[in-house]
Design a protein around this motif. Structure first.
Motif, PDB file in Angstrom:
ATOM      1  N   LEU A  48      65.518  34.725  33.958  1.00 24.77           N
ATOM      2  CA  LEU A  48      67.259  34.885  34.441  1.00 24.77           C
ATOM      3  C   LEU A  48      67.702  35.903  34.729  1.00 24.77           C
ATOM      4  N   CYS A  49      67.134  37.285  34.120  1.00 29.33           N
ATOM      5  CA  CYS A  49      67.302  38.408  34.241  1.00 29.33           C
ATOM      6  C   CYS A  49      67.231  38.952  35.683  1.00 29.33           C
ATOM      7  N   ARG A  50      66.113  38.522  36.310  1.00 30.74           N
ATOM      8  CA  ARG A  50      65.653  38.709  37.482  1.00 30.74           C
ATOM      9  C   ARG A  50      66.723  38.205  38.514  1.00 30.74           C
ATOM     10  N   LEU A  51      67.016  37.036  38.389  1.00 25.10           N
ATOM     11  CA  LEU A  51      68.001  36.120  39.150  1.00 25.10           C
ATOM     12  C   LEU A  51      69.615  37.115  39.148  1.00 25.10           C
ATOM     13  N   ARG A  52      69.934  37.436  37.738  1.00 27.55           N
ATOM     14  CA  ARG A  52      71.295  37.828  37.602  1.00 27.55           C
ATOM     15  C   ARG A  52      71.496  39.297  37.901  1.00 27.55           C
ATOM     16  N   PHE A  53      70.563  40.090  37.763  1.00 25.18           N
ATOM     17  CA  PHE A  53      70.725  41.577  37.722  1.00 25.18           C
ATOM     18  C   PHE A  53      70.068  42.293  38.962  1.00 25.18           C
ATOM     19  N   THR A  54      70.393  43.419  39.246  1.00 19.51           N
ATOM     20  CA  THR A  54      69.816  44.195  40.329  1.00 19.51           C
ATOM     21  C   THR A  54      68.489  44.533  40.170  1.00 19.51           C
ATOM     22  N   ARG A  55      67.770  44.990  41.363  1.00 11.28           N
ATOM     23  CA  ARG A  55      66.555  45.370  41.302  1.00 11.28           C
ATOM     24  C   ARG A  55      66.063  46.431  40.195  1.00 11.28           C
ATOM     25  N   TRP A  56      67.049  47.518  40.303  1.00 10.18           N
ATOM     26  CA  TRP A  56      66.806  48.573  39.380  1.00 10.18           C
ATOM     27  C   TRP A  56      67.268  48.339  37.977  1.00 10.18           C
ATOM     28  N   GLY A  57      67.878  47.628  37.784  1.00  7.93           N
ATOM     29  CA  GLY A  57      68.524  47.146  36.660  1.00  7.93           C
ATOM     30  C   GLY A  57      67.385  46.188  35.648  1.00  7.93           C
ATOM     31  N   ASN A  58      66.564  45.311  36.663  1.00  9.30           N
ATOM     32  CA  ASN A  58      65.577  44.769  36.177  1.00  9.30           C
ATOM     33  C   ASN A  58      64.297  45.555  35.691  1.00  9.30           C
ATOM     34  N   ARG A  59      64.154  46.548  36.481  1.00  6.90           N
ATOM     35  CA  ARG A  59      63.071  47.526  36.332  1.00  6.90           C
ATOM     36  C   ARG A  59      63.325  48.351  35.121  1.00  6.90           C
ATOM     37  N   MET A  60      64.460  48.455  34.720  1.00  7.60           N
ATOM     38  CA  MET A  60      64.839  49.112  33.615  1.00  7.60           C
ATOM     39  C   MET A  60      64.471  48.316  32.482  1.00  7.60           C
ATOM     40  N   LEU A  61      65.058  46.973  32.612  1.00 14.46           N
ATOM     41  CA  LEU A  61      64.667  46.158  31.324  1.00 14.46           C
ATOM     42  C   LEU A  61      63.275  45.735  31.124  1.00 14.46           C
ATOM     43  N   TRP A  62      62.660  45.751  32.363  1.00 19.14           N
ATOM     44  CA  TRP A  62      61.267  45.490  32.365  1.00 19.14           C
ATOM     45  C   TRP A  62      60.515  46.527  31.428  1.00 19.14           C
ATOM     46  N   LEU A  63      60.806  47.871  31.767  1.00 18.91           N
ATOM     47  CA  LEU A  63      60.121  48.933  31.305  1.00 18.91           C
ATOM     48  C   LEU A  63      60.451  48.994  29.659  1.00 18.91           C
ATOM     49  N   GLN A  64      61.853  48.687  29.245  1.00 19.19           N
ATOM     50  CA  GLN A  64      61.648  48.768  27.665  1.00 19.19           C
ATOM     51  C   GLN A  64      61.047  47.653  27.016  1.00 19.19           C
ATOM     52  N   ALA A  65      61.119  46.334  27.875  1.00 15.55           N
ATOM     53  CA  ALA A  65      60.394  45.215  27.140  1.00 15.55           C
ATOM     54  C   ALA A  65      58.840  45.396  27.189  1.00 15.55           C
ATOM     55  N   GLU A  66      58.414  46.210  28.227  1.00 17.95           N
ATOM     56  CA  GLU A  66      56.833  46.711  28.274  1.00 17.95           C
ATOM     57  C   GLU A  66      56.572  47.461  27.195  1.00 17.95           C
ATOM     58  N   LEU A  67      57.667  48.617  26.778  1.00 15.75           N
ATOM     59  CA  LEU A  67      57.448  49.427  25.714  1.00 15.75           C
ATOM     60  C   LEU A  67      57.358  48.573  24.452  1.00 15.75           C
ATOM     61  N   VAL A  68      58.098  47.742  24.387  1.00 17.52           N
ATOM     62  CA  VAL A  68      58.235  47.003  22.872  1.00 17.52           C
ATOM     63  C   VAL A  68      56.922  46.280  22.874  1.00 17.52           C
TER      64      VAL A  68
END
Length: 419
Positions: A86-106
């Protein structure tokens, strides 16, 4: 970008009710995250140093966790998509990358806790070297995931439930073997109170170890494809809510009892050693062997190993869901396990305190808590997205208030610990 969803028109269909049974089970997979080695270390330390005074924190955080996981499951059922998708559909490419990086860190921090716990368990049981124990943990966790990859969802969930019960059985046996329990103290621990900075620090640690971000991403994904489409779920919102509520309450209710039992064991072992033991996991094994015999020490090691290995498999699955959701890509499970285990193995070989690494991992994980809670509450309160499964206004307010408190404590944990 809009998200496609099925019609919200209610069309009763008795034939669909028979397909709701398979919806039970995903919460037991997510519940493994709530009894991982980070929880064991935090709860035992709290019990050893503060007795039963933080039982209320465990119970409160667990109630919030039930609400959070219920929301995650409902989101997946209503949309047919995971939170990360849902995040990938709703947010921008760079926004998703930032969210992905923090999720991967977790996910990496979660892997650290799981590998450390499994390494300690293997070391206690077999005297296995750290590097070998990490390799064994990786192989076993991949073997568990192979069940789900081949479509054997129910055996995978049954093994997750068995691991949850095995951890609980080991801790329960040690409570009985150690003794020195105080029923009045346990009852008093249900009354909210904090006594000093150390209590506040451990309370924050318990909250951070209880509301696990990767479990939210995981649950929103694995609840799908269970014989009930998003369209069918929207036609029976009341039934879907009841089933998901039952699943989450059962699974996380068991996890709550196990976590409270960990505090009780810590309190009993602390009392039995007259304060000489303060929460170290390796020392706990030797203290149990001295005070209650080899069977108690064995039960503790098996519980810790089961916690580490099962949660490691869940962590790998969550990492795959995170990458596939945010980026639309996935890599082979064995390659992901190799990548994510590298920092954990490096930390294990560094010679640092294993219990200390478990606590540090909870600090890193806590940074992801506010992010995932905000995303979840935002999506679940969106009627255009959720249809008839949207949160009621009261649910939204309760969830937002709980999420705010949890996020505040989670953000405060690293500040208090690091400064």
């Amino acid at each position: 970008m809009s998200v496609p969803y099925a019609s919200t028109r209610v069309v009763p269909d008795r034939r669909e009710i028979t397909r709701v049974g398979p919806m039970l089970g995903p919460a037991f997979v997510a519940a493994i995250a709530y009894v991982d080695p980070g929880n064991i270390a935090t709860n035992l330390t709290a019990g050893a140093t503060l007795g039963y005074s933080l039982v209320w924190v465990v119970v409160t955080a667990s109630l919030v966790a039930i609400l959070v996981q219920f929301q995650a499951a409902k989101l997946g059922m209503a949309t047919g998509l995971s939170l990360s998708q849902l995040c990938r559909l709703r947010f921008t490419r760079w926004g998703n990358r930032m969210l992905w990086l923090q999720a991967e860190l977790v996910v990496l921090a979660t892997d650290l806790a799981e590998f450390v716990g499994a390494a300690i368990g293997l070391q206690l049981l077999f005297g296995m070297p750290v590097a070998l124990s990490a390799l064994v943990t990786a192989v076993v966790s991949l073997a568990l995931l192979e069940l789900r990859r081949k479509g054997r969802t129910h055996p995978f969930e049954l093994m997750s439930a068995a691991a949850l019960l095995l951890v609980g059985a080991g801790i329960g046996y040690d409570i009985l073997a150690t003794g020195h329990q105080d029923a009045a103290g346990l009852a008093a621990g249900l009354v909210p109170h904090l006594g000093g900075q150390s209590a506040l620090l451990l309370a924050m640690g318990i909250v951070g170890a209880t509301v696990m971000p990767h479990a939210v991403y995981l649950h929103s994904a694995i609840v799908q494809g269970r014989g009930l489409t998003a369209a069918a779920a929207r036609r029976q919102p009341a039934l879907v809510r009841r089933i998901l509520r039952l699943d989450c309450s059962l699974a996380l209710g068991v996890a709550t009892v196990v976590n409270v039992s960990m505090i009780a064991l810590g309190a009993g072992l602390g009392a039995a050693t007259a304060g000489g033991w303060t929460g170290d996991l390796i020392a706990a094994h030797s203290e149990l062997a001295t005070l209650a015999g080899g069977a108690a020490a064995l039960a503790f090691a098996v519980a810790l190993l089961s916690s580490g290995v099962s949660s490691a498999g869940i962590g790998t699955l969550a990492g795959d869901i995170v990458m596939q959701g945010f980026l639309g890509r996935r890599i082979p499970a064995y390659l992901r396990r190799l990548v994510t285990m590298t920092p954990a193995v490096a930390a294990l070989l560094s010679g640092a305190s294993l219990t200390g690494m478990l606590v540090l991992s909870q600090v890193v994980i806590s940074f992801g808590v506010p992010v995932v809670l905000f995303l979840l509450m935002s999506f679940c309160s969106d009627r255009a997205l959720m249809g008839p499964l949207v949160n009621a206004r009261l649910t939204t307010w309760v969830a937002a208030a709980a999420a705010g408190v949890v996020a505040l404590l989670a953000c405060g944990l690293p500040i208090v610990m690091l400064f």
